[in-house]
Design an enzyme around this catalytic site. Structure first.
Site, PDB file in Angstrom:
ATOM      1  N   ILE A 138      52.140  20.282   8.604  1.00 23.08           N
ATOM      2  CA  ILE A 138      50.868  20.677   8.777  1.00 23.08           C
ATOM      3  C   ILE A 138      49.771  20.155   8.001  1.00 23.08           C
ATOM      4  O   ILE A 138      50.176  19.645   6.914  1.00 23.08           O
ATOM      5  CB  ILE A 138      51.068  22.357   8.744  1.00 23.08           C
ATOM      6  CG1 ILE A 138      51.359  22.736   7.782  1.00 23.08           C
ATOM      7  CG2 ILE A 138      51.745  22.811  10.268  1.00 23.08           C
ATOM      8  CD1 ILE A 138      51.586  24.431   7.604  1.00 23.08           C
ATOM      9  N   ASP A 139      48.702  20.148   8.103  1.00 20.58           N
ATOM     10  CA  ASP A 139      47.573  19.581   7.510  1.00 20.58           C
ATOM     11  C   ASP A 139      47.365  20.363   6.282  1.00 20.58           C
ATOM     12  O   ASP A 139      48.003  21.472   5.933  1.00 20.58           O
ATOM     13  CB  ASP A 139      46.141  19.850   8.048  1.00 20.58           C
ATOM     14  CG  ASP A 139      46.074  19.038   9.464  1.00 20.58           C
ATOM     15  OD1 ASP A 139      46.776  18.065   9.531  1.00 20.58           O
ATOM     16  OD2 ASP A 139      45.201  19.795  10.373  1.00 20.58           O
ATOM     17  N   LYS A 140      46.887  19.661   5.255  1.00 18.44           N
ATOM     18  CA  LYS A 140      46.802  20.340   3.862  1.00 18.44           C
ATOM     19  C   LYS A 140      46.101  21.664   3.590  1.00 18.44           C
ATOM     20  O   LYS A 140      46.641  22.367   2.874  1.00 18.44           O
ATOM     21  CB  LYS A 140      46.126  19.233   3.066  1.00 18.44           C
ATOM     22  CG  LYS A 140      45.547  19.753   1.439  1.00 18.44           C
ATOM     23  CD  LYS A 140      44.863  18.699   0.849  1.00 18.44           C
ATOM     24  CE  LYS A 140      44.079  18.891  -0.462  1.00 18.44           C
ATOM     25  NZ  LYS A 140      42.726  19.765  -0.170  1.00 18.44           N
ATOM     26  N   ARG A 239      42.647  21.949  16.065  1.00 17.71           N
ATOM     27  CA  ARG A 239      41.208  21.472  15.561  1.00 17.71           C
ATOM     28  C   ARG A 239      40.606  20.936  16.575  1.00 17.71           C
ATOM     29  O   ARG A 239      39.221  20.900  16.785  1.00 17.71           O
ATOM     30  CB  ARG A 239      41.381  21.064  14.081  1.00 17.71           C
ATOM     31  CG  ARG A 239      41.935  21.817  13.325  1.00 17.71           C
ATOM     32  CD  ARG A 239      42.400  21.090  12.004  1.00 17.71           C
ATOM     33  NE  ARG A 239      41.270  20.686  11.189  1.00 17.71           N
ATOM     34  CZ  ARG A 239      41.233  19.579  10.385  1.00 17.71           C
ATOM     35  NH1 ARG A 239      42.617  19.021   9.877  1.00 17.71           N
ATOM     36  NH2 ARG A 239      40.298  18.942   9.791  1.00 17.71           N
TER      37      ARG A 239
END
Length: 305
Positions: A138-140, A239
């Site tokens: 998953i993204d930062k 997103r």
């Protein structure tokens, strides 16, 4: 000095070259093969071809593996919020702001550095030295649940479930604007943005099908609290899809508005649930992560407005 592998095509006529090479180079994923091709490391009859090239009878395929670059990825004693752990898998609740695996600019302080310390040598090696144990990411600036594999068999079985879209994944998000429908199915292909290769976008060119299901949880007029369920798992999918529909996520400076009403350290997106078949026992398991404080603070402020 690079290693060279040669293949003579006598039975695989009509097959995509990236598929053929990933099947014949067991230690390399299809994605890894495509990256090698993008770097000109694969030729057919002496010419560089695209991953979509269809093999012909008597083609001579050459694959060059560059000499590996030695990287010093060190184990670090970083506290982990471990939700579950056994001999095959480990479930982590990742905080917002933590990178999952080392990459240029982030070779320390990642989930991988922490896992290497916690698990010692007990991580799968399929994804190479930069991503030991990492099955997905998953993204930062997205918080929440991820699973890592402790051995290659578990990694392969989990990766298979992700590829088959049988993993149950639910997220929470806060978006700009009012979503009038109670639920939305977003079925729009995602690929690289041709104007900015670091970004993704909805496009019909060089893209893959992407499906996200959105359910409205609470409406605040100018903002909406939603649940997002993934059918597929493309890079930045939630997103990109929400931005494409006109509902960018609060705090997302990449796909959303440049002016943000709250001081956030990233997008208001939380991976709250992950369900899958355990790779060793064959039983369905489901893990959840409580809504983090930063997310609760946003909801509290919106409810007071």
């Amino acid at each position: 000095m690079s290693e060279k592998y040669l293949f003579h095509i006598d039975e695989e006529e009509g097959e995509r070259i990236d598929v053929f090479l990933s099947l014949n180079m067991k230690e390399k994923s299809r994605n890894a093969i495509q990256k090698l091709m993008a770097g000109g490391m694969v030729t057919v009859n002496g010419k560089i071809v695209k991953p979509s090239y269809k093999l012909s009878l008597d083609d001579e395929v050459a694959l060059f593996l560059p000499e590996p670059i030695e990287l010093n990825i060190e184990a670090e004693n970083i506290p982990l919020d471990i939700v579950y752990e056994d001999g095959d898998i480990i479930i982590i609740n990742k905080p917002q702001g933590m990178v999952v695996h080392p990459a240029p600019g982030h070779y320390t302080g990642t989930v991988v550095n922490a896992l290497m310390y916690h698990c010692r040598n007990g991580l799968s090696g399929i994804n190479g030295e930069l991503r030991p144990g990492i099955v997905h990411r998953i993204d930062k600036d997205t918080s929440g649940i991820i699973v890592a594999a402790k051995n290659d068999i578990s990694h392969q079985k989990l990766s298979g479930q992700f590829a088959e879209h049988s993993i149950n994944r639910k997220y929470e998000a806060v978006t700009f604007n009012t979503i009038k429908e109670e639920s939305i199915k977003i079925d729009a292909p995602i690929g690289r943005n041709p104007l900015n290769r670091k970004k993704m976008c909805v496009t019909d060119k060089n893209s893959k099908r992407a499906v996200t299901y959105i359910t409205v949880l609470e409406s605040f007029g100018k903002f909406t609290h939603v649940e997002a369920r993934l059918e597929t798992g493309r890079t930045h999918q939630i997103r990109v899809h929400l931005s494409y529909m006109g509902y960018p996520i609060l705090g997302d400076l990449v796909y959303g508005y440049k002016k943000q009403p709250f001081k956030l350290n990233g997008q208001a997106l939380h991976a709250g649930l992950l369900g899958f078949i355990h790779p060793a026992t064959g039983e369905y398991m489901e893990f959840s992560s409580p809504t983090p404080d930063y997310f609760k603070d946003i909801l509290r402020i919106l409810r007071m407005q």
